[in-house]
Write a protein that holds these residues in place. Structure first.
Motif, mmCIF file in Angstrom:
data_model
loop_
_atom_site.group_PDB
_atom_site.id
_atom_site.type_symbol
_atom_site.label_atom_id
_atom_site.label_comp_id
_atom_site.label_asym_id
_atom_site.label_seq_id
_atom_site.Cartn_x
_atom_site.Cartn_y
_atom_site.Cartn_z
ATOM 1 N N MET A 1 86.659 48.837 2.288
ATOM 2 C CA MET A 1 85.563 48.060 1.854
ATOM 3 C C MET A 1 85.707 46.657 2.347
ATOM 4 O O MET A 1 86.693 45.802 2.302
ATOM 5 N N ALA A 2 84.484 46.020 2.986
ATOM 6 C CA ALA A 2 84.405 44.460 3.374
ATOM 7 C C ALA A 2 84.257 43.859 2.142
ATOM 8 O O ALA A 2 83.338 44.086 1.293
ATOM 9 N N LEU A 3 85.070 42.570 1.961
ATOM 10 C CA LEU A 3 84.784 41.692 0.919
ATOM 11 C C LEU A 3 83.785 40.764 1.249
ATOM 12 O O LEU A 3 84.148 39.876 2.212
ATOM 13 N N GLU A 4 82.726 40.501 0.611
ATOM 14 C CA GLU A 4 81.596 39.416 1.206
ATOM 15 C C GLU A 4 81.756 38.533 0.168
ATOM 16 O O GLU A 4 81.540 38.548 -1.185
ATOM 17 N N PRO B 1 89.781 45.653 -4.502
ATOM 18 C CA PRO B 1 89.542 47.086 -3.686
ATOM 19 C C PRO B 1 89.936 46.674 -2.324
ATOM 20 O O PRO B 1 89.655 45.902 -1.604
ATOM 21 N N GLY B 2 90.668 47.945 -1.549
ATOM 22 C CA GLY B 2 91.017 47.775 -0.098
ATOM 23 C C GLY B 2 92.422 47.220 -0.091
ATOM 24 O O GLY B 2 93.077 47.083 0.969
ATOM 25 N N GLY B 3 93.136 46.687 -1.105
ATOM 26 C CA GLY B 3 94.298 46.440 -1.246
ATOM 27 C C GLY B 3 94.600 44.859 -0.876
ATOM 28 O O GLY B 3 95.910 44.251 -0.813
ATOM 29 N N LYS B 4 93.708 44.170 -0.794
ATOM 30 C CA LYS B 4 93.796 42.927 -0.468
ATOM 31 C C LYS B 4 93.919 41.808 -1.508
ATOM 32 O O LYS B 4 93.421 42.375 -2.776
ATOM 33 N N THR B 5 94.597 40.948 -1.629
ATOM 34 C CA THR B 5 94.781 39.862 -2.891
ATOM 35 C C THR B 5 94.196 38.471 -2.578
ATOM 36 O O THR B 5 94.411 38.038 -1.294
ATOM 37 N N ALA C 1 85.461 32.484 -1.369
ATOM 38 C CA ALA C 1 85.352 31.927 0.043
ATOM 39 C C ALA C 1 86.713 32.962 0.797
ATOM 40 O O ALA C 1 87.519 33.424 -0.156
ATOM 41 N N VAL C 2 86.544 33.201 1.814
ATOM 42 C CA VAL C 2 87.657 33.850 2.405
ATOM 43 C C VAL C 2 87.932 32.906 3.827
ATOM 44 O O VAL C 2 86.875 32.768 4.713
ATOM 45 N N THR C 3 89.265 32.393 3.857
ATOM 46 C CA THR C 3 89.458 31.453 5.070
ATOM 47 C C THR C 3 89.859 32.132 6.314
ATOM 48 O O THR C 3 90.056 33.281 6.220
ATOM 49 N N PRO C 4 89.805 31.460 7.316
ATOM 50 C CA PRO C 4 90.150 32.144 8.643
ATOM 51 C C PRO C 4 91.781 32.578 8.739
ATOM 52 O O PRO C 4 92.026 33.591 9.171
ATOM 53 N N GLU C 5 92.372 31.885 7.786
ATOM 54 C CA GLU C 5 93.796 32.598 7.578
ATOM 55 C C GLU C 5 93.872 33.779 6.785
ATOM 56 O O GLU C 5 95.189 34.397 6.599
#
Length: 156
Positions: free
Chosen positions: A1-4, A26-30, A62-66
């Motif tokens: 799932m893409a986080l927008e 969701p998708g395992g990202k933190t 926000a989703v940073t480039p890192e």
């Protein structure tokens, strides 16, 4: 799932620090919720608002480039929920009202700002000045303590 950015999702709190909380999305990202984004009220201690393993609603800020994901719990709330302090939780600390400095009673019977004579104004000013000076003297006397330095030990 893409986080927008801007979407509201549910996640599980995996860790809490002094500066924020980590939430597994969701998708395992933190992502991380900064302490200023936990609640609509002042937050001194995060654990007063959330606990580890709790499922929370968060808004993706926000989703940073890192790859860091910045989250907000308070922005995921409706505007009505943001206005009201959560039940059972501390609201923002409020300063107590400052005590009146002058002990002179206020005369409300005169109505709004009627002109006074110079002598009345001078008398009122002198009275307030004397009251303030006596308050200052009273406060200083309590802080001065004894008249001289104390010696410890034997005499010389």
């Amino acid at each position: 799932m893409a986080l927008e950015v801007g979407s509201v999702v549910e996640g599980k709190v995996t860790g809490i620090t002094k500066f924020g909380a980590f939430v597994e999305l969701p998708g395992g990202k933190t992502g991380m919720v900064h302490i200023s984004e936990v609640a609509a009220t002042y937050v001194k201690e995060i654990r007063d608002f959330i606990q580890e393993n709790q499922v929370v609603r968060v808004k993706i800020l926000a989703v940073t480039p890192e790859g860091r994901i910045n989250l907000s719990m308070k922005r995921a709330l409706s505007p009505e929920q943001q206005q009201a302090a959560p039940e059972g939780r501390p609201a923002a600390p409020r300063r107590p009202a400052a005590p009146r400095r002058s002990s002179a009673p206020i005369d409300y019977s005169r109505g709004p700002a009627q002109p006074q004579t110079f002598e009345e104004m001078l008398s009122h000013f002198k009275q307030r000045s004397d009251d303030k000076m006596s308050d200052i003297r009273r406060n200083l006397d309590g802080k001065r303590g004894s008249s001289g330095p104390k010696r410890h030990g034997g005499s010389r």
